[in-house]
Design a protein around this motif. Sequence first.
Motif, PDB file in Angstrom:
ATOM      1  N   UNK A  81     -18.407  97.024 -68.398  1.00 46.29           N
ATOM      2  CA  UNK A  81     -19.390  96.568 -67.413  1.00 46.29           C
ATOM      3  C   UNK A  81     -20.633  97.454 -67.428  1.00 46.29           C
ATOM      4  N   UNK A  82     -20.440  98.742 -67.618  1.00 45.29           N
ATOM      5  CA  UNK A  82     -21.584  99.641 -67.695  1.00 45.29           C
ATOM      6  C   UNK A  82     -22.446  99.293 -68.905  1.00 45.29           C
ATOM      7  N   UNK A  83     -21.788  99.059 -70.041  1.00 48.70           N
ATOM      8  CA  UNK A  83     -22.523  98.701 -71.251  1.00 48.70           C
ATOM      9  C   UNK A  83     -23.213  97.353 -71.094  1.00 48.70           C
ATOM     10  N   UNK A  84     -22.556  96.404 -70.459  1.00 48.46           N
ATOM     11  CA  UNK A  84     -23.174  95.092 -70.246  1.00 48.46           C
ATOM     12  C   UNK A  84     -24.432  95.233 -69.383  1.00 48.46           C
ATOM     13  N   UNK A  85     -24.375  96.083 -68.367  1.00 40.88           N
ATOM     14  CA  UNK A  85     -25.545  96.322 -67.528  1.00 40.88           C
ATOM     15  C   UNK A  85     -26.706  96.864 -68.359  1.00 40.88           C
ATOM     16  N   UNK A  86     -26.439  97.820 -69.248  1.00 44.22           N
ATOM     17  CA  UNK A  86     -27.484  98.394 -70.091  1.00 44.22           C
ATOM     18  C   UNK A  86     -28.095  97.346 -71.015  1.00 44.22           C
ATOM     19  N   UNK A  95     -30.713 102.651 -79.915  1.00 47.41           N
ATOM     20  CA  UNK A  95     -30.948 101.599 -80.915  1.00 47.41           C
ATOM     21  C   UNK A  95     -29.810 100.581 -80.878  1.00 47.41           C
ATOM     22  N   UNK A  96     -28.567 101.032 -80.677  1.00 46.67           N
ATOM     23  CA  UNK A  96     -27.436 100.109 -80.603  1.00 46.67           C
ATOM     24  C   UNK A  96     -27.560  99.179 -79.397  1.00 46.67           C
ATOM     25  N   UNK A  97     -28.016  99.701 -78.260  1.00 47.03           N
ATOM     26  CA  UNK A  97     -28.220  98.850 -77.079  1.00 47.03           C
ATOM     27  C   UNK A  97     -29.258  97.770 -77.393  1.00 47.03           C
ATOM     28  N   UNK A  98     -30.360  98.161 -78.055  1.00 43.57           N
ATOM     29  CA  UNK A  98     -31.387  97.184 -78.426  1.00 43.57           C
ATOM     30  C   UNK A  98     -30.830  96.172 -79.428  1.00 43.57           C
ATOM     31  N   UNK A  99     -29.975  96.629 -80.346  1.00 40.91           N
ATOM     32  CA  UNK A  99     -29.354  95.724 -81.316  1.00 40.91           C
ATOM     33  C   UNK A  99     -28.483  94.690 -80.600  1.00 40.91           C
ATOM     34  N   UNK A 100     -27.687  95.119 -79.634  1.00 36.76           N
ATOM     35  CA  UNK A 100     -26.851  94.180 -78.882  1.00 36.76           C
ATOM     36  C   UNK A 100     -27.709  93.194 -78.090  1.00 36.76           C
TER      37      UNK A 100
END
Length: 602
Positions: free
Chosen positions: A133-138, A500-505
Motif C-alpha cells: 500500500x505504501x508503494x502504491x501510494x508513491x 527511477x523505479x517508482x517512475x517506471x511503475x
Amino acid sequence: MFLRSTNRKKDGKDHRYFSIVENRRLSGGRTAQRTVLYLGEINDQQKAAWRKTLDVFDEEEQRYTSMSLFPEDREIPADAVDSVQVKLSGLKLRRPRIFGNCWLACELWQQLGLDEFWQQHLPEAREAVSWEKVLRLLVVNRLLDPGSEFRIHRQWYVDSAMDELLETDFAVAEKDRLYRCLDRVLKHKQDLFVWLKQKWADLFQADFEVLLYDLTSTYFEGEMEQNPKAKRGYSRDQRPDCLQLVIALVVTPDGFPLAYAVMKGNTSDRTTLPGFLKKIENTHGKARRVWVMDRGIPSEAHLQEMREPERQTFYLVGTPKGRINQHEKKWLDLPWQKVRDSVEVKLYQHEGELYVLAKSDGRQAKEKAMRRKRLARLLRKLRAMRKSLPKRDQLLLRIGAAKKEAGRAFGFVKIQIPQKDQAVTRETFLFQVDKPKLQAAEQRDGHYLLRSNLTAEDPAVLWARYVQLTQIESAFRCLKSELNIRPIHHQLEQRADAHVLIAFLAYCLHVTLKNRLMIHAPGLTPAAVFEKLATIQMVEVWIPMLDGRWLVLPRHTQPEKDVQAVLDHIHITLPSQPPPRIKASQIAELTPSEAADQPSLW
C-alpha cells in the motif's frame, strides 16, 4: 448547497429520499439545480419488510452492524431492532478531496496484478501498514501529481481519497515509512520485469520479438557526494552544469517497457549495448529478437558480434549520412521502390548486411523548413550587426553567440571578418549564403540510411520498424514531462535508483491505460482521462445521531455528463459507495489546526 427531500409513494407507503443539491446560475438570471450526492432513503414509519438498512462500521466496537435509520421527526417503531434516529438538520459535508483519477490509477495497478506481486515480494511483518500500500501510494502520486515524499506526507495524501482506496489511515503516509519503502523495492526489479511481460502478453497479446533500445539522462540537484553514479556527462536535458544518471530503456513497438537500467552519468552510449543484450537473454531466455536502435549506440564490433549465426540476434540501426556519400556511385544507378505514398527506398547488400536508403517527402520538407528558419534568423542578426557596425571585439562576441544559436546552419554562410588592425565597416565586414553547399544539403534532406542483418526482410517492414523508435522517444517524454522524473533530490544511490523505479511503475500504469484507450477510445489520451476523472471527488457526509454520536457516510460525487461519457467509452464503472461509519461525539468536532487544513463546502 442544501439538503433536498423527495417523497414517493410506493406500494401504498410513503418513502423519503434525500440528496445534496447545489444551485448553478445560468444566463438571464436563471438558476438550475444539480444533484451532487444521492444519500438514498431514510426510513419513515413502515413495515419491517420495507425498512432501509445500512451496514455501518462502529469504530468503538470495531465491527459492522446492520442498522435502520429514521429521521428525528419520525418515531422508531416498537418492533424495530438496531434502529437509530438522525438529525438531518445538522448534516455537514467535510473533507472534499480528489477521488476519480486516484481510483482509476488503483484499478490499473490491480489490472497489472501489482498488488499481488508486491504482496508476495514485500510480505507483511510487524509493520502497521502493508508495504504494498505504501508503494502504491508513491506510484499513484507519481502518475497523477508528481512530488516529493515529503509533499505526499504533508499535503497530497490528505487532499486525495487514497485513505478510502487503500483502506488505511495516515500511517501509510508517514514520512519515514515512505523513505523506508524505497529501500525495499530495488532487489525485486528483475522479477518485476518478468511479471509485467506476462501480464501485457495476457492483457494485450503483446509481442516481444521487436525491441526498441535507447538511452536518456536525468539530472540531480545538489552535490550528491554519497552517490557514485552521479557524474557529469552528455546531458539530453541541456543541463551540463548538473550531475546526472543515464537510463537505458527497452520497449516494444506498442510502448510496453520490457526492462531498464540505471548507469553512471558519464556512461558512453556505445558501451551499454553488450551488457543489456546479455541481461535480456538471462532474464527472458534466448530468442529470435530484432533490436532497433539509433546510429550512436552500437559500434562496428558490437554489430559484428550480433551477426554471429549462433546468436540469432538481429538488428536494424541507423547510420551516419557520411555513408551515403561513401556509396553514392552505387546508389545512383539503383531504382527507387515505393513503400508508402511519400516514402521510397533503394536496397543494396554489402558484406552480409542489407543497406536501405530511405527518402521521405515529409521528413525532407521538415528538415528544409528547420534549416531555413535557423538560417533566416542568423541572417537577420548579421544584417543588424552590419547596420550597427560595433567594435571588432564586440562583433566577434555577437557572431559567436549567433553561431551557437544557429547550430549547423552557420556553416552555410560565408563571413568575412575585419583583420585586427582594420575597423569594422561595410567593406570589411561582409557575409553571403553559400548557395552550392546549401543546395547540396537540401538534396540530401529527407534521406536516411538503415542497415540490418535481416537481408531477406521486406524493405517496407524495415522502414516501418525503424520509425517506431518514436515510441521510445514518447516514453522518455512521458517520464520527464508528465511523470516529472527530473530533477532527482535523493542523496543515497539506492534511493535515487528507487526513484527511477517508482517512475517506471507509474509509466507502466500510463502505457496500460494508453493501450486500453487505443482499443476503446482512440481519440483520448491518458492525461485527458485523468483530468476528467479528477472532477469526481470524495466527501464525507456527517449526520448527527440523537445519542450524540455521528453517522459518517463517505461518498464520491456523481460524474458530469461528459465525464460519464468518458467512463462509458472506456468501459469502466465507478465502484459502489464505501460503507458508513459511526464516530464518537468527542472526535466529531475538528480542532482549530485541523479546521484550518480542511476546506469547507458547507
